[in-house]
Design a protein around this motif. Structure first.
Motif, PDB file in Angstrom:
ATOM      1  N   THR A  99     -30.180   1.961  17.465  1.00 58.75           N
ATOM      2  CA  THR A  99     -28.983   1.476  18.160  1.00 58.75           C
ATOM      3  C   THR A  99     -29.242   1.319  19.657  1.00 58.75           C
ATOM      4  N   THR A 100     -28.355   0.585  20.285  1.00 59.52           N
ATOM      5  CA  THR A 100     -28.463   0.404  21.732  1.00 59.52           C
ATOM      6  C   THR A 100     -27.854   1.578  22.503  1.00 59.52           C
ATOM      7  N   ASP A 101     -27.479   2.646  21.789  1.00 56.60           N
ATOM      8  CA  ASP A 101     -26.987   3.841  22.476  1.00 56.60           C
ATOM      9  C   ASP A 101     -28.110   4.543  23.238  1.00 56.60           C
ATOM     10  N   PHE A 102     -29.340   4.262  22.864  1.00 57.81           N
ATOM     11  CA  PHE A 102     -30.501   4.873  23.522  1.00 57.81           C
ATOM     12  C   PHE A 102     -31.425   3.757  24.019  1.00 57.81           C
ATOM     13  N   PRO A 103     -32.210   4.049  25.070  1.00 56.41           N
ATOM     14  CA  PRO A 103     -33.062   2.960  25.594  1.00 56.41           C
ATOM     15  C   PRO A 103     -34.293   2.690  24.731  1.00 56.41           C
ATOM     16  N   ILE A 104     -34.488   3.462  23.663  1.00 56.09           N
ATOM     17  CA  ILE A 104     -35.765   3.389  22.946  1.00 56.09           C
ATOM     18  C   ILE A 104     -35.970   2.056  22.242  1.00 56.09           C
ATOM     19  N   GLU A 105     -34.887   1.485  21.693  1.00 57.59           N
ATOM     20  CA  GLU A 105     -35.072   0.185  21.044  1.00 57.59           C
ATOM     21  C   GLU A 105     -35.499  -0.861  22.085  1.00 57.59           C
ATOM     22  N   GLN A 106     -35.032  -0.700  23.308  1.00 61.00           N
ATOM     23  CA  GLN A 106     -35.473  -1.608  24.373  1.00 61.00           C
ATOM     24  C   GLN A 106     -36.959  -1.430  24.656  1.00 61.00           C
ATOM     25  N   TYR A 107     -37.414  -0.188  24.708  1.00 59.76           N
ATOM     26  CA  TYR A 107     -38.850   0.046  24.927  1.00 59.76           C
ATOM     27  C   TYR A 107     -39.670  -0.581  23.804  1.00 59.76           C
ATOM     28  N   TYR A 108     -39.153  -0.461  22.580  1.00 59.85           N
ATOM     29  CA  TYR A 108     -39.861  -1.033  21.432  1.00 59.85           C
ATOM     30  C   TYR A 108     -40.010  -2.543  21.610  1.00 59.85           C
ATOM     31  N   ARG A 109     -38.945  -3.195  22.065  1.00 57.16           N
ATOM     32  CA  ARG A 109     -39.008  -4.644  22.270  1.00 57.16           C
ATOM     33  C   ARG A 109     -39.914  -5.012  23.445  1.00 57.16           C
ATOM     34  N   GLU A 110     -39.871  -4.190  24.485  1.00 58.69           N
ATOM     35  CA  GLU A 110     -40.651  -4.512  25.686  1.00 58.69           C
ATOM     36  C   GLU A 110     -42.144  -4.282  25.463  1.00 58.69           C
ATOM     37  N   ALA A 111     -42.461  -3.294  24.647  1.00 64.58           N
ATOM     38  CA  ALA A 111     -43.877  -3.001  24.396  1.00 64.58           C
ATOM     39  C   ALA A 111     -44.577  -4.178  23.738  1.00 64.58           C
ATOM     40  N   ARG A 112     -43.831  -4.974  22.970  1.00 63.21           N
ATOM     41  CA  ARG A 112     -44.470  -5.976  22.120  1.00 63.21           C
ATOM     42  C   ARG A 112     -45.113  -7.135  22.878  1.00 63.21           C
ATOM     43  N   ILE A 113     -44.769  -7.303  24.161  1.00 64.43           N
ATOM     44  CA  ILE A 113     -45.369  -8.421  24.896  1.00 64.43           C
ATOM     45  C   ILE A 113     -46.840  -8.168  25.244  1.00 64.43           C
ATOM     46  N   HIS A 114     -47.198  -6.905  25.367  1.00 64.46           N
ATOM     47  CA  HIS A 114     -48.500  -6.617  25.987  1.00 64.46           C
ATOM     48  C   HIS A 114     -49.729  -7.032  25.178  1.00 64.46           C
ATOM     49  N   PRO A 115     -49.679  -6.973  23.842  1.00 67.53           N
ATOM     50  CA  PRO A 115     -50.837  -7.521  23.116  1.00 67.53           C
ATOM     51  C   PRO A 115     -50.957  -9.039  23.242  1.00 67.53           C
ATOM     52  N   ILE A 116     -49.975  -9.667  23.874  1.00 66.78           N
ATOM     53  CA  ILE A 116     -49.978 -11.132  23.981  1.00 66.78           C
ATOM     54  C   ILE A 116     -50.422 -11.606  25.363  1.00 66.78           C
ATOM     55  N   HIS A 117     -49.755 -11.095  26.411  1.00 64.70           N
ATOM     56  CA  HIS A 117     -50.043 -11.735  27.702  1.00 64.70           C
ATOM     57  C   HIS A 117     -51.298 -11.173  28.378  1.00 64.70           C
ATOM     58  N   GLU A 118     -51.794 -11.948  29.334  1.00 62.42           N
ATOM     59  CA  GLU A 118     -53.102 -11.668  29.976  1.00 62.42           C
ATOM     60  C   GLU A 118     -54.223 -11.617  28.949  1.00 62.42           C
ATOM     61  N   GLY A 119     -54.187 -12.530  28.014  1.00 64.49           N
ATOM     62  CA  GLY A 119     -55.207 -12.574  26.968  1.00 64.49           C
ATOM     63  C   GLY A 119     -54.753 -11.774  25.769  1.00 64.49           C
ATOM     64  N   THR A 120     -54.670 -12.429  24.628  1.00 62.91           N
ATOM     65  CA  THR A 120     -54.251 -11.713  23.414  1.00 62.91           C
ATOM     66  C   THR A 120     -55.334 -10.706  23.011  1.00 62.91           C
ATOM     67  N   THR A 121     -54.971  -9.814  22.126  1.00 63.29           N
ATOM     68  CA  THR A 121     -55.937  -8.826  21.647  1.00 63.29           C
ATOM     69  C   THR A 121     -57.155  -9.512  21.032  1.00 63.29           C
ATOM     70  N   GLY A 122     -56.915 -10.605  20.317  1.00 69.37           N
ATOM     71  CA  GLY A 122     -58.025 -11.341  19.718  1.00 69.37           C
ATOM     72  C   GLY A 122     -59.013 -11.850  20.766  1.00 69.37           C
ATOM     73  N   ILE A 123     -58.455 -12.351  21.871  1.00 70.80           N
ATOM     74  CA  ILE A 123     -59.302 -12.844  22.969  1.00 70.80           C
ATOM     75  C   ILE A 123     -60.123 -11.689  23.562  1.00 70.80           C
ATOM     76  N   HIS A 124     -59.491 -10.541  23.699  1.00 70.65           N
ATOM     77  CA  HIS A 124     -60.204  -9.395  24.283  1.00 70.65           C
ATOM     78  C   HIS A 124     -61.273  -8.846  23.346  1.00 70.65           C
ATOM     79  N   GLY A 125     -61.009  -8.965  22.055  1.00 72.05           N
ATOM     80  CA  GLY A 125     -62.039  -8.563  21.091  1.00 72.05           C
ATOM     81  C   GLY A 125     -63.292  -9.407  21.287  1.00 72.05           C
ATOM     82  N   MET A 126     -63.087 -10.712  21.431  1.00 69.27           N
ATOM     83  CA  MET A 126     -64.233 -11.603  21.618  1.00 69.27           C
ATOM     84  C   MET A 126     -64.888 -11.365  22.977  1.00 69.27           C
ATOM     85  N   ASP A 127     -64.062 -11.033  23.975  1.00 72.19           N
ATOM     86  CA  ASP A 127     -64.609 -10.735  25.299  1.00 72.19           C
ATOM     87  C   ASP A 127     -65.513  -9.498  25.223  1.00 72.19           C
TER      88      ASP A 127
END
Lengths: 592, 592
Positions: free
Chosen positions: B417-445
């Motif tokens: 629920t939105t009663d706690f900030p944790i669902e927001q953290y869950y949504r915000e965390a998801r961008i990081h494997p994408i931007h500044e090079g996806t995980t796949g790109i970093h694997g190849m790097d």
């Protein structure tokens, strides 16, 4: 936009699980392959025309509590009525009850289509089915006549009202109280309930809560819990029954279905009707909950399926980059589905969702067999289904959080935006490891209860099935190496079980401390078994003159993926499960 | 509400990585432990007082595009100005450049505090720092004077404008074009850019884009890309520079920071200034991107940290259920932190975020050492940092999606629920494997570039470091069994490397097909090493008279957790990586 694969669903129903077998039982004997097809076509039509078009809208315009009433998307009224009119809500019930004696397997397959199209919208009628089912099986004739017809027609909404502020995973701590009244055998109910899905809304004319409460002076704990029917409006005069919508929960996903916080009998005016016998409420509820749990696995699988197909279609269309062997920038870019890592992410999703669907429909068929079989057979099917239930609930629930995440990743930045429905699927998938028993609860159910039942009889039945599938696969030369792999991991799993079980009697805390990991390991094994079964059929078809070579090659390749990338995880999990180091038991809360 | 642990951050800075060592270098010699403390206190104050209070608000009132301009939360103006006034934007730059010569390690530690408090808000000033840094290092004196002062003060926003509709992961396909003008050495820029973070907003007076474009007739591919400064408003007359905000992306999380779609020079009126030499843009950008990549790892780690602390505080307070040995319902319920499975979920989070923070600050210290060291030392630190960068970016990014998920799970239904900030953290965390090079790109790097560099020199340096840490840990009897475990998994990792590397020259497609899994395996190993280092220090402290026994016991126990539950995963990953079956390579797109 394809949100599921009809071809794959049919593969599971008719090639993999051969559900036409069911027609030989008298209860299902009016059905035939053609009626199943008609049912599934009808489901697809509603899903495609009525449900999928509202997917995004319902997410962006979530239900609101206004003047004590929850308003939901106006399209829901039509959808629920259509479910009622077309006979979906009581489709599996007997002819005498106005149902169609549809096999649960076909009903679940239809549900899968609905859920893949619009999970939130699918929740409403499914809850009504579950609630009506409780009245139908355990309620008196009067209760049935009073409540079920309007539930079957979609006029009234049914709910499961269990959770309270102090009683979530610990149902034994329920506080809602029922006081017998002298005049008519009804009860006065007082208490509060939280997280009640569809607990109030304006798309139906009444809300019928199947509510757990404790009759005053009943024994403490789970032994003193009874089941009541508590309508929002009294049936006799349509007057409010003192069930107040105290609040609505806003949540990360599946926003289209409202979740309510209810105050019951604050003005001493709430009437409830006892279902069945006093103090047996929890056992009644659990019989339904087992079905609901397999249903949650199906929900998760359906959402994962929709995400997979959305990401697959993007991967086929989106040009980006070139083969590593052809980096010449003057060459045109290739569709990303050509990149090995993108294929890996798609195969991961495919292996999770099709493996899950295979297991879930297998469970559905077991439930049909339990229904129509007799004697030892019935008992065996029941034991197997009970054992598989925590796995069928948890594997798809946990893994579809990861598979929807892989779908996001296939799209890259686009997957994170609201331009595509995938971010919604990612948010919606996350509820399933939580509701209908958290994954932790199911781990304890599997290891602490199901595995131990009747001296491990259920487990033996499962092993027998797996070994039979391995034997069948061994007849196909191209599958032999994979059968050996499954045998090895099966052995490893048995080693874990043999190491853990002797601890069961002694220190339950330690015995169950890694039950969640045990559940994870068993899930990987069972889905591996389902993949071997699928590959066996596919290999047989490929040997014949079958024209659908691409489809069956995909099955074989996905089995390969699953064995090479997923099944191997049993290695690490078993390493941990065989270790004697009790990390979590020894950890103290002051040390965090 | 604690969103990070100051104690833990200080542990990493001063006990684990001993950053006071840096003071001995002339460049940092004006600093001392006390100035570091003051800086970190100041960071905490802004985070606590200005940023954290807007966390939820900024999520619920996302930026909107109105009349061609993006409006962001009105609180951002004050926050950005405060960053400018307090000298955060150019804190690490030299005194001559108006900076404070602050070690990057302390700057990153401060960033960690900001990001844990409010990730979206932290993005604005960090982007300005990155953009200003490019001008500072590669730009002419004129460019520096023209642009950097107002960027340092927070008056102007800086951005990194790379991605285009057809050029995301494949930067060689950039189409934006720069045409030299005869009169003043400027260029006319034409094209479009998508996913530009802070690409337009009303909290600053100008937006300064550091933009990649191709000078007309430049070579194709990556060799023809140049870097330009492209302001939204021209500096001379404050008139629009034909940079049009075409759209805004709505997204799953980090909604507080706007992401823009920009049209450049649609009316032929966009002026840009070449930074450094023509056709060297990508190499300039990559020097900054490496820092940005470690920065993304820090973002992920910070979000995971905030989620961990929120779930930890809930677990300490929420009563539910009883010990398995004491099921008597008349006993009071216990806080859920007493349940083994909840401890497991908390330990998982703790191991991920504190292991990541350890690695990230180690990388930050390496970057300081590269800055102040000379000769071979400098080169070695640089090689090690380059090797660790894809891991420092990807391990936290991937794992904090899972750790925030565990935080949701600790709360159960409440976490969704939105009663706690944790669902927001869950949504915000998801961008990081994408931007500044996806995980796949970093694997190849990692596998395709960093591991191969200078005949594997960087890898040898890393192994030397790990072996040194193992040797130090072996001096402590209680750690010996874990050092053997790490040695074994290190050996296993080397076996994988020895098996893979000979394939590098032959078939790159096959060699890199499981690069993502290789990256995952290396991440698990490297974080295991960081945990052994932490445990070594903790064990030493526990042998002494130290009063903080709980803190250090927590470190030892979390290392145990990590080794028992996480490090073992190298087993399964290496099984896959050693297998010869090329599943993804052999899969055809028609088979999906």
């Amino acid at each position: 936009m394809a949100f599921y694969s009809k071809r794959d669903l049919y593969f599971h129903l008719f090639e993999n699980h051969k559900i036409e077998d069911l027609i030989s039982y008298p209860y299902f004997s009016d059905h035939q392959r053609e009626t199943f097809d008609l049912v599934l076509d009808a489901a697809e039509k509603i899903a495609q025309n009525s449900m999928y078009p509202l997917l995004t809208e319902m997410d962006r315009n979530e239900p609101q509590l206004e003047n004590g009433k929850i308003k939901v998307h106006p399209g829901m009224r039509k959808i629920i009525r259509q479910f009622g009119e077309d006979g979906w809500i009581n489709a599996t019930f007997s002819y005498e009850e106005g149902g169609q004696q549809l096999p649960n397997t076909v009903y679940q397959a239809s549900g899968f289509i609905f859920q893949a199209a619009n999970y939130s919208a699918s929740v409403y009628p499914f809850l009504t089915t579950g609630a009506a089912n409780l009245i139908r099986i355990f309620g008196s004739k009067e209760l049935k006549e009073k409540f079920t017809p309007n539930m079957y027609s979609g006029k009234w909404q049914g709910t499961m009202a269990l959770t309270e502020p102090d009683a979530g995973s610990s149902l034994s701590d329920l506080q809602t109280t029922a006081y017998p009244t002298s005049h008519d055998g009804t009860f006065k109910i007082k208490g509060q309930k939280i997280y009640i899905s569809c607990g109030d809304h304006d798309a139906c004319e009444n809300i019928i809560h199947l509510m757990l409460a404790r009759i005053v002076d009943a024994p403490a704990g789970t032994k003193g819990i009874s089941l009541f029917v508590v309508p929002k409006y009294r049936v006799a005069d349509n007057q409010p029954n003192d069930v107040l919508t105290q609040g609505i929960y806003h949540k990360m996903g599946y926003k289209g279905a409202p979740i309510a916080h209810l105050m019951i009998g604050s003005d001493d005016g709430c009437e409830g009707y006892l279902v069945g016998e006093a103090n047996k409420g929890l056992s009644y509820m659990f019989q339904m909950m087992n079905e609901a749990r397999v249903g949650v696995g199906m929900n998760a699988c359906a959402i994962g399926t929709a995400a997979y197909h959305a990401s697959l279609s993007y991967a086929n269309e989106r040009p980006q980059g070139r083969k590593l062997s052809q980096k010449d920038p003057s060459l045109p870019q290739i569709p990303i589905i050509e990149h090995a890592d993108v294929k890996r992410m798609l195969l991961f999703q495919k292996s999770v969702i099709e493996g899950s669907l295979s297991l879930l429909l297998y469970c559905a068929k077991l439930s049909d067999l339990v229904h129509v079989e007799k004697g030892d057979q019935k008992e065996d099917f029941g034991l197997l289904l009970d054992l598989l239930t925590p796995i069928a609930k948890s594997y798809p629930s946990e893994m579809c959080c990861l598979s929807t995440s892989a779908a996001v990743q296939v799209l890259g930045g686009a997957g994170y935006t609201t331009d595509f429905p995938i971010e919604q699927y990612y948010r919606e998938a996350r509820i399933h490891p939580i509701h209908e028993g958290t994954t932790g609860i199911h781990g304890m159910d599997l290891l602490g209860r199901k595995v131990l039942t009747q001296n491990g009889k259920a487990l033996k039945l499962l092993l027998r099935e797996i070994i039979e599938s391995i034997a069948a696969a061994k007849a196909i030369p191209s599958l032999v190496s994979k059968t050996i792999m499954l045998e090895n991991y099966l052995k490893r799993t048995q080693e874990v079980i043999d190491t853990l079980l002797p601890k069961a009697g002694k220190d339950m805390e330690a015995f169950l401390s890694d039950a969640t990991l045990f559940l994870e390991m068993m899930g990987i094994l069972v889905i591996g078994w389902q993949w071997l079964k699928q590959a066996t059929i596919a290999a047989q078809k490929l040997q014949s003159e079958d024209l659908e070579k691409d489809f069956y090659q995909g099955k074989i390749m996905c089995m390969n993926y699953y064995f090479e990338y997923e099944l191997v995880k049993i290695g690490s999990l078993s390493t941990r499960l065989l270790s004697e180091e009790k990390v979590t038991i020894n950890m103290k809360k002051e040390w965090f």
